[in-house]
Motif scaffolding. Sequence first.
Motif, short mmCIF file in Angstrom:
data_model
loop_
_atom_site.label_atom_id
_atom_site.label_comp_id
_atom_site.label_asym_id
_atom_site.label_seq_id
_atom_site.Cartn_x
_atom_site.Cartn_y
_atom_site.Cartn_z
N SER A 147 0.48 -9.57 -10.55
CA SER A 147 1.60 -9.52 -9.62
C SER A 147 1.13 -8.76 -8.39
O SER A 147 0.09 -8.09 -8.43
CB SER A 147 2.81 -8.81 -10.25
OG SER A 147 2.45 -7.49 -10.66
N VAL A 148 1.90 -8.82 -7.33
CA VAL A 148 1.49 -8.07 -6.14
C VAL A 148 1.67 -6.58 -6.33
O VAL A 148 1.07 -5.78 -5.60
CB VAL A 148 2.27 -8.54 -4.89
CG1 VAL A 148 1.92 -9.99 -4.56
CG2 VAL A 148 3.77 -8.36 -5.05
N ARG A 149 2.46 -6.17 -7.33
CA ARG A 149 2.59 -4.74 -7.60
C ARG A 149 1.44 -4.22 -8.46
O ARG A 149 1.16 -3.02 -8.46
CB ARG A 149 3.94 -4.42 -8.25
CG ARG A 149 4.23 -5.16 -9.53
CD ARG A 149 5.65 -4.90 -10.05
NE ARG A 149 6.06 -5.91 -10.99
CZ ARG A 149 5.73 -5.93 -12.27
NH1 ARG A 149 4.96 -4.97 -12.76
NH2 ARG A 149 6.15 -6.89 -13.06
N ALA A 150 0.77 -5.10 -9.21
CA ALA A 150 -0.30 -4.67 -10.11
C ALA A 150 -1.70 -4.95 -9.56
O ALA A 150 -2.68 -4.49 -10.13
CB ALA A 150 -0.16 -5.35 -11.48
N VAL A 151 -1.79 -5.70 -8.47
CA VAL A 151 -3.08 -5.95 -7.83
C VAL A 151 -2.93 -5.64 -6.34
O VAL A 151 -2.19 -6.34 -5.63
CB VAL A 151 -3.55 -7.41 -8.02
CG1 VAL A 151 -4.90 -7.63 -7.34
CG2 VAL A 151 -3.65 -7.75 -9.50
N PRO A 152 -3.57 -4.60 -5.85
CA PRO A 152 -3.45 -4.26 -4.43
C PRO A 152 -3.82 -5.44 -3.53
O PRO A 152 -4.69 -6.25 -3.88
CB PRO A 152 -4.43 -3.09 -4.26
CG PRO A 152 -4.52 -2.48 -5.63
CD PRO A 152 -4.41 -3.64 -6.58
N GLY A 153 -3.18 -5.51 -2.39
CA GLY A 153 -3.39 -6.64 -1.49
C GLY A 153 -4.84 -6.88 -1.14
O GLY A 153 -5.29 -8.02 -1.05
N GLU A 154 -5.60 -5.80 -0.96
CA GLU A 154 -7.00 -5.96 -0.55
C GLU A 154 -7.87 -6.52 -1.68
O GLU A 154 -8.98 -7.02 -1.42
CB GLU A 154 -7.57 -4.63 -0.07
CG GLU A 154 -7.62 -3.52 -1.11
CD GLU A 154 -6.35 -2.69 -1.17
OE1 GLU A 154 -6.40 -1.59 -1.75
OE2 GLU A 154 -5.31 -3.15 -0.63
N ALA A 155 -7.39 -6.45 -2.92
CA ALA A 155 -8.17 -6.97 -4.06
C ALA A 155 -7.88 -8.44 -4.35
O ALA A 155 -8.67 -9.10 -5.03
CB ALA A 155 -7.88 -6.13 -5.30
N ILE A 156 -6.76 -8.95 -3.87
CA ILE A 156 -6.36 -10.31 -4.21
C ILE A 156 -7.39 -11.35 -3.77
O ILE A 156 -7.72 -12.27 -4.54
CB ILE A 156 -4.96 -10.62 -3.62
CG1 ILE A 156 -3.91 -9.77 -4.35
CG2 ILE A 156 -4.63 -12.10 -3.74
CD1 ILE A 156 -2.51 -9.87 -3.75
#
Length: 437
Positions: free
Chosen positions: A201-210
């Motif tokens: 989810s976007v809460r469990a994976v930081p945006g820069e890691a996606i």
Amino acid sequence: MATFWCEWAWLPQGPRPGVRFEVERGRITAVAVDVPAGDAEQLPGMVLPGLANAHSHAFHRALRGWQTGDRGTFWTWREQMYQVAAALEPDSYYRLARGVYAEMALAGITCVGEFHYLHHAAGGTRYADPNAMGEALVQAARDAGIRITLLDTCYLAGGFGRELEGVQLRFSDGDAAGWVSRVDQFTVDGERARLGAAVHSVRAVPGEAIPEVVEWARHKPLHVHLSEQRAENEACLAAHGCTPTQLLDSRGALGPDVTAVHATHLAAGDVALLGGSGTGVCLCPTTEADLADGIGPAPELRVAGSPLSIGSDGHSVIDPLAEAQAIESYQRLATETRGHFTAGELLDVAAEAGHRSLGWTDAGRLEVGARADFVAVDLGSPRLAGAAPDAVPAVARAGDVREVVVDGERIVRDRAHRAVDAARELRDAIADLRKPR
């Protein structure tokens, strides 16, 4: 070569009587309509294509019927789920999952997408085989006779700007590079098992890691939990100034190979982004009802261009026909109008669209070249008495499934699994997990 004769079969053009399929090496090689059975192996009732469960967390099955009377929310339920996650090891996970997947087979599911994030031992310690938990799931599906797409899940944070804590440490590889390193060591048998990816989810994976996960998953199925809860939307807006859908779009995480799971609380612009990019949406109505999530905009998503599939998610119910039917019935409740989806459209959601979302583009329909997956529904059941053949996907339930064939191999005969006593295995595995520790 094997030959199957069906009293009725749901072909791409709809239901037809007296259908004979010739099967070789697990594939349909010939189809004849309105012909006698002859010496073919008979499948009574209405034969549907194999059904796909596009979103599963196998270990959540242990929560069914546990503390159901307590008031609460998704977030209080999550604490119960963490208790189960803390107790699992590869052997116990295999036993539980084999029972879960056998229950799926009995319901007509021939392929499952397992959204897998329980990777490591207590405290995040690596097993000697870093993919031991995932391999347990693949073996469980193999032994239950169904195909699996293991959606290996990246999970790095406890929320926006929050560190992992407690059992969440078992989910994490430290960073996206660590996730890639572990997944690169994971090999599966491509005939019955495939490997995909998931951003939890976007809460469990930081945006820069996606983007790193997206790059690894190129040309593979990529799934993501999206806007299941209003609180997630609010937290994302506070952290990034945009909705979760907009954040995924900005990180290149939308597109035809991507499936957004739930997509319950969407802004109009989110629907347009998902549909315009061809991103699929997996709806899990029975779980969304069980967890009091809400009702998603299924008709709007379909019109916008998002293919819809279904999943049993937390397994409060394992019944793909009920999931598909709930898409229609929940819209009736929300809109006070009927007729949002036809029976044929509901079948596509439960069959071909689900298989596509999991990377099995050769399954979910009954035609030459497709995988020989047959689900025979008993037209003589009290539930289906008087029902027209073309209404079956809109009224049948898992309890009406009588025979199941996967890749030309019968795994359910007369409502009994050929190899697994699902009730006993589930009872024993769940009892073990609930023992005080």
